[in-house]
Scaffold this active site. Sequence first.
Site, short mmCIF file in Angstrom:
data_model
loop_
_atom_site.label_atom_id
_atom_site.label_comp_id
_atom_site.label_asym_id
_atom_site.label_seq_id
_atom_site.Cartn_x
_atom_site.Cartn_y
_atom_site.Cartn_z
N ARG A 42 39.74 31.90 39.94
CA ARG A 42 40.16 31.56 41.30
C ARG A 42 41.68 31.33 41.39
O ARG A 42 42.31 31.72 42.36
CB ARG A 42 39.39 30.31 41.76
CG ARG A 42 39.70 29.85 43.18
CD ARG A 42 39.11 30.78 44.23
NE ARG A 42 39.62 30.46 45.55
CZ ARG A 42 39.44 31.21 46.63
NH1 ARG A 42 38.75 32.34 46.57
NH2 ARG A 42 39.94 30.86 47.80
N ASN A 88 43.68 16.52 45.27
CA ASN A 88 42.47 16.57 44.43
C ASN A 88 42.78 16.15 43.00
O ASN A 88 43.95 16.05 42.64
CB ASN A 88 41.94 18.01 44.41
CG ASN A 88 40.88 18.23 45.47
OD1 ASN A 88 40.07 17.36 45.74
ND2 ASN A 88 40.89 19.42 46.05
N TYR A 96 29.56 22.67 46.13
CA TYR A 96 30.13 22.44 44.80
C TYR A 96 29.07 22.01 43.78
O TYR A 96 29.33 22.05 42.57
CB TYR A 96 31.25 21.40 44.85
CG TYR A 96 32.59 21.97 45.27
CD1 TYR A 96 33.40 22.61 44.35
CD2 TYR A 96 33.03 21.88 46.59
CE1 TYR A 96 34.62 23.15 44.73
CE2 TYR A 96 34.26 22.40 46.96
CZ TYR A 96 35.05 23.04 46.02
OH TYR A 96 36.25 23.57 46.39
N ASP A 148 37.99 18.40 52.98
CA ASP A 148 37.62 19.26 54.12
C ASP A 148 36.33 20.04 53.89
O ASP A 148 35.94 20.85 54.73
CB ASP A 148 38.77 20.24 54.43
CG ASP A 148 39.00 21.22 53.29
OD1 ASP A 148 38.22 21.22 52.32
OD2 ASP A 148 39.95 22.01 53.38
N ARG A 169 46.41 25.14 36.99
CA ARG A 169 45.03 25.34 37.48
C ARG A 169 44.37 26.47 36.70
O ARG A 169 43.19 26.39 36.33
CB ARG A 169 45.06 25.65 38.98
CG ARG A 169 43.68 26.02 39.53
CD ARG A 169 43.71 26.23 41.03
NE ARG A 169 42.39 26.63 41.53
CZ ARG A 169 42.10 26.79 42.81
NH1 ARG A 169 43.02 26.56 43.74
NH2 ARG A 169 40.90 27.14 43.20
N1 NAD Z 1 40.73 17.35 49.59
C1 NAD Z 1 40.47 18.61 49.93
O1 NAD Z 1 39.39 18.94 50.37
C2 NAD Z 1 41.51 19.64 49.73
C3 NAD Z 1 41.51 20.87 50.43
C4 NAD Z 1 42.49 21.79 50.15
C5 NAD Z 1 43.46 21.52 49.20
N2 NAD Z 1 43.42 20.32 48.54
C6 NAD Z 1 44.43 19.93 47.56
O2 NAD Z 1 45.73 19.99 48.15
C7 NAD Z 1 46.69 20.13 47.13
C8 NAD Z 1 47.64 21.28 47.44
O3 NAD Z 1 46.97 22.51 47.25
P1 NAD Z 1 47.75 23.89 47.30
O4 NAD Z 1 46.77 24.95 46.97
O5 NAD Z 1 48.50 24.02 48.57
O6 NAD Z 1 48.77 23.71 46.09
P2 NAD Z 1 50.27 24.23 45.96
O7 NAD Z 1 50.54 24.32 44.50
O8 NAD Z 1 50.49 25.41 46.82
O9 NAD Z 1 51.15 23.04 46.59
C9 NAD Z 1 51.31 21.80 46.03
C10 NAD Z 1 52.77 21.35 46.10
O10 NAD Z 1 52.85 20.07 45.44
C11 NAD Z 1 54.10 20.01 44.78
N3 NAD Z 1 54.07 18.96 43.78
C12 NAD Z 1 53.48 18.99 42.55
N4 NAD Z 1 53.64 17.81 41.93
C13 NAD Z 1 54.31 17.00 42.79
C14 NAD Z 1 54.76 15.66 42.72
N5 NAD Z 1 54.53 14.91 41.64
N6 NAD Z 1 55.41 15.14 43.78
C15 NAD Z 1 55.64 15.91 44.88
N7 NAD Z 1 55.25 17.18 45.00
C16 NAD Z 1 54.58 17.72 43.97
C17 NAD Z 1 54.29 21.41 44.23
O11 NAD Z 1 55.64 21.66 43.89
C18 NAD Z 1 53.75 22.27 45.36
O12 NAD Z 1 54.77 22.69 46.23
C19 NAD Z 1 45.90 20.29 45.83
O13 NAD Z 1 45.74 19.03 45.22
C20 NAD Z 1 44.56 20.78 46.33
O14 NAD Z 1 43.54 20.56 45.38
C21 NAD Z 1 42.47 19.40 48.80
O1 LIG Z 2 40.28 27.82 45.82
P1 LIG Z 2 41.12 27.39 46.97
O2 LIG Z 2 42.43 26.78 46.52
O3 LIG Z 2 41.28 28.44 48.01
O4 LIG Z 2 40.31 26.24 47.69
C1 LIG Z 2 39.91 25.10 47.01
C2 LIG Z 2 39.58 24.04 48.01
O5 LIG Z 2 38.34 24.37 48.60
C3 LIG Z 2 37.84 23.47 49.57
O6 LIG Z 2 38.62 23.51 50.74
C4 LIG Z 2 38.59 24.74 51.48
C5 LIG Z 2 37.71 24.76 52.63
O7 LIG Z 2 36.47 24.29 52.33
C6 LIG Z 2 37.71 26.18 53.15
O8 LIG Z 2 36.70 26.38 54.04
C7 LIG Z 2 39.02 26.45 53.79
O9 LIG Z 2 39.27 25.64 54.90
O10 LIG Z 2 39.94 26.31 52.80
C8 LIG Z 2 39.91 25.09 52.04
C9 LIG Z 2 40.83 25.33 50.96
O11 LIG Z 2 40.66 26.63 50.42
C10 LIG Z 2 37.74 22.09 48.97
O12 LIG Z 2 37.31 21.13 49.90
C11 LIG Z 2 39.04 21.65 48.35
O13 LIG Z 2 38.88 20.39 47.76
C12 LIG Z 2 39.50 22.67 47.33
O14 LIG Z 2 40.77 22.32 46.85
MN MN Z 3 37.57 19.03 48.81
#
Ligand code: NAD
Ligand SMILES: O=P(O)(O)OC[C@H]1O[C@H](O[C@H]2[C@H](O)[C@@H](O)[C@@H](O)O[C@@H]2CO)[C@H](O)[C@@H](O)[C@@H]1O
Ligand code: MN
Length: 444
Positions: free
Chosen positions: A286, A151, A266, A174, A97
């Site tokens: 970040r 994501n 965003y 979210d 990242r």
């Molecule tokens: N959709 C949303 O709005 C939203 C909100 C928050 C976080 N996210 C997403 O959630 C995910 C996790 O975020 P995080 O900050 O906790 O990351 P993180 O790095 O803390 O955790 C991700 C985990 O996935 C594991 N991983 C990586 N590749 C893998 C694979 N191929 N198979 C199984 N496990 C695997 C890693 O080892 C790690 O433990 C990210 O994709 C982030 O962008 C999405």
């Molecule tokens: O920079 P990060 O990893 O802290 O957050 C990136 C994510 O941001 C959004 O989710 C947020 C949410 O909106 C916030 O209010 C709170 O609940 O934490 C979430 C994660 O930080 C976004 O929707 C995600 O797609 C991003 O991955």
């Molecule tokens: Mn999101």
Amino acid sequence: MKTNDLNVVIAGGGSTYTPGIVQAMISSRERFPFSSLTLYDIDEERNDDMFEIIGYMLEKEKLASEVTLFQTTEPQNAFPGADFIFSQIRVGGMKMREVDEKIPMKYGLVGQETCGLGGFSYGLRSIKGLLEIVSYVDQYAPNAWLLNYTNPETLVSEAVRRAFPDVKMLNACDMTISIEETIATNYGYDRKNWIPTYYGLNHFGWYSSIYDKSVDRDILPEILERLNQERLHVADFNAGDQTWQEAWDMLRLMTKNFPGYLPNNYLEYYLYPNRTIEHTDPSYTRANIVMDGREKNTKEMARKVREQEKGEILDFNFGEHGQYIMDMAVSILNDNHDRFMLIVPNKGAIPNLRDDAMVEVPSYVGRTGAEPISLRFAINDFHKGLMEAQNAAEKLLVDAYFEHSYQKALQAFTLNQTVYSADPAKQILDDFIEANGAYWPELN
Ligand SMILES: NC(=O)c1ccc[n+]([C@@H]2O[C@H](COP(=O)([O-])OP(=O)(O)OC[C@H]3O[C@@H](n4cnc5c(N)ncnc54)[C@H](O)[C@@H]3O)[C@@H](O)[C@H]2O)c1
Ligand SMILES: O=P(O)(O)OC[C@H]1O[C@H](O[C@H]2[C@H](O)[C@@H](O)[C@@H](O)O[C@@H]2CO)[C@H](O)[C@@H](O)[C@@H]1O
Ligand SMILES: [Mn+2]
């Protein structure tokens, strides 16, 4: 469909968001009776840290004898028998990242996790990882529901739609719920009364109305007026996080300059790349903040559990993030038809946008999955033009993934709405090919 004794798998078990999801599972257990939880991750150490933390949480809630907790790095041990899979993987981790965020900034462009070229770099890694997860579900648990947070949502959901059109999957973000919660707590509303209308691509959309049932009218005009007058402060779940304060300040700027709609925060990266670059330190982005904060904090919780420290061990608050995905699972299980923002194939939901775009719109969720609403109006040319260009860029990137096409990737990078010239697009693409190595498909 089984409605009790549910087996749940968290793919990306070691994710920093796992405690928040498990907390929501625990508090929803009457509506969502699960008896096993499996943490699946490719990183054994992270998964084991989380196994300790979740074991502690279950113990604390006196659920350790009712819920069996497993951890594994083997898909054949994780997925068979699963009823629900929550996916939240981050391919390449925070280290990659950081690369996504820093390379575009070297060339004066936005460097961000899911938006701009950083999001495209992450996208090509993430598609590969998430398709792998979907293939395990397809092979070992074809009747299970896969609820995805991984994501960048628009890109991964477009790729899954092409490769596994029949998988039982919901793609959610979210952000809208966090925007609503932040506005509601700042200005004294109860968002449980709200029926919002929103449309866009993921992290690229607009609210066109917010109907409030308690007063029986659209309150978006008064929310926009409040935004015009008063600063929006971070809600308690993001307390002390300066990045989010900057995001809310940019949100206010967007509503001031483009009145009538409430944009997803965003959009700042596409509408004001110059300003977002100004408030980002290119040597400490970040990813660095998250590694020094949330990631260290998770490690510290695991250490405290292992060393059986006394006192308060659990320290996390992600707002509605965990509850939101849990509420979707409950809505499927009980055929509730509750309303969520989901990323779905357009198919007329936005009437004047191509049918095969992956769009984010309100959707009712029940036993057969998502039923998106159809807007009763055509979207305006400003939003449509922005979305069409960005959607074409995203389509080209997913084409590049499946066709191994350098040319399509370059077109995608050039068309991305944060990019002003094909020169930096090509330089950044070439840097990313090198930095991503085997995480990316080969591009010829
Ligand atoms: N959709 C949303 O709005 C939203 C909100 C928050 C976080 N996210 C997403 O959630 C995910 C996790 O975020 P995080 O900050 O906790 O990351 P993180 O790095 O803390 O955790 C991700 C985990 O996935 C594991 N991983 C990586 N590749 C893998 C694979 N191929 N198979 C199984 N496990 C695997 C890693 O080892 C790690 O433990 C990210 O994709 C982030 O962008 C999405
Ligand atoms: O920079 P990060 O990893 O802290 O957050 C990136 C994510 O941001 C959004 O989710 C947020 C949410 O909106 C916030 O209010 C709170 O609940 O934490 C979430 C994660 O930080 C976004 O929707 C995600 O797609 C991003 O991955
Ligand atoms: Mn999101």
